[in-house]
Design an enzyme around this catalytic site. Structure first.
Site, mmCIF file in Angstrom:
data_model
loop_
_atom_site.group_PDB
_atom_site.id
_atom_site.type_symbol
_atom_site.label_atom_id
_atom_site.label_comp_id
_atom_site.label_asym_id
_atom_site.label_seq_id
_atom_site.Cartn_x
_atom_site.Cartn_y
_atom_site.Cartn_z
ATOM 1 N N SER A 1 0.812 -1.225 0.000
ATOM 2 C CA SER A 1 0.000 0.000 0.000
ATOM 3 C C SER A 1 0.842 1.271 0.000
ATOM 4 O O SER A 1 0.409 2.299 -0.517
ATOM 5 C CB SER A 1 -0.936 0.016 1.217
ATOM 6 O OG SER A 1 -0.183 -0.043 2.413
ATOM 7 N N ASP B 1 -0.141 6.034 11.565
ATOM 8 C CA ASP B 1 -0.354 4.733 12.208
ATOM 9 C C ASP B 1 0.963 3.973 12.350
ATOM 10 O O ASP B 1 0.977 2.770 12.592
ATOM 11 C CB ASP B 1 -1.355 3.893 11.404
ATOM 12 C CG ASP B 1 -0.881 3.575 9.986
ATOM 13 O OD1 ASP B 1 0.218 4.043 9.600
ATOM 14 O OD2 ASP B 1 -1.604 2.856 9.265
ATOM 15 N N HIS C 1 1.855 3.817 7.497
ATOM 16 C CA HIS C 1 1.512 4.515 6.253
ATOM 17 C C HIS C 1 1.991 5.967 6.326
ATOM 18 O O HIS C 1 1.529 6.726 7.175
ATOM 19 C CB HIS C 1 -0.001 4.455 6.002
ATOM 20 C CG HIS C 1 -0.490 3.070 5.716
ATOM 21 N ND1 HIS C 1 -1.062 2.282 6.688
ATOM 22 C CD2 HIS C 1 -0.465 2.342 4.577
ATOM 23 C CE1 HIS C 1 -1.377 1.115 6.150
ATOM 24 N NE2 HIS C 1 -1.028 1.118 4.871
#
Length: 209
Positions: free
Chosen positions: A15, A185, A188
């Site tokens: 991601s 977090d 990310h």
């Protein structure tokens, strides 16, 4: 000058690389470090006609890259292959008990490198995963992630790949602003975090000093 005319630079990963890219648009780079690096390098070396490809997919682990490596790497014939994988191999252990041992991670990663070297004359860039201590429970992830970071470093040494040493860079950055500023977090990156990755990547390949 690291790049040749018409070089094709592939960003692969999870991601952090994906960063909201449009899967229906093969030229979509997402909004993160891949876009930032491509924009900067395109502006710096317009005469080189560089092509940038992003094939990061959110949630991927090293085994997922193995499954799609032919289609999403080798068949694209890149001249640069940037691999940024590993944090989900740790995360899945803590959120759903799916363990990837350091040995399993190394076997998958080594397979990616071997297949790339066999099929392509590409330069390899290995980006080590990082984690910051936000929220507090991320501190416990070190036990699982640190051996994987060492795997990436060892493979870079063994295969003569370029290494982007992100874990140390994010640790140093979090002395200037709290960890959450760089990654809310712990995983990310914020826009500033992505800019840090892009700059580290470009510095590692020798595009900026």
């Amino acid at each position: 000058m690291p790049f040749q005319k018409n070089d094709v630079i592939l960003f692969q990963g999870d991601s952090i690389t994906d960063c909201g890219r449009n899967y229906d648009d093969t030229s979509s780079l997402g909004t993160g470090y891949a876009l930032m690096a491509a924009a900067r390098l395109g502006q710096k070396y317009p005469e080189k006609n560089l092509t940038f490809i992003n094939r990061g997919i959110s949630g991927n682990r090293a085994v997922d890259l193995q499954e799609r490596w032919d289609k999403d790497c080798l068949e694209l014939k890149p001249t640069w292959v940037s691999i940024y994988i590993g944090i989900n191999d740790t995360w899945r252990y803590y959120d759903s008990g799916q363990e990837t041992t350091a040995a399993e991670f190394e076997a998958s990663y080594r397979d990616l490198i071997e297949r790339t070297k066999k099929s392509l004359e590409a330069k390899l860039v290995l980006v080590e995963p990082f984690v910051l201590p936000v929220p507090e429970d991320r501190k416990g992830w070190r036990q699982d992630l640190d051996p994987k970071i060492h795997v990436v470093r060892e493979l870079a040494r063994e295969y003569g790949a370029l290494l982007v040493p992100l874990d140390g860079l994010f640790a140093a950055a979090s002395m200037k602003a709290e960890p959450a500023f760089w990654a809310g977090d712990g995983v990310h990156p914020s826009p500033a975090g992505h800019a840090l990755i892009a700059e580290a990547w470009m510095t590692t390949v020798g595009a900026i000093s």
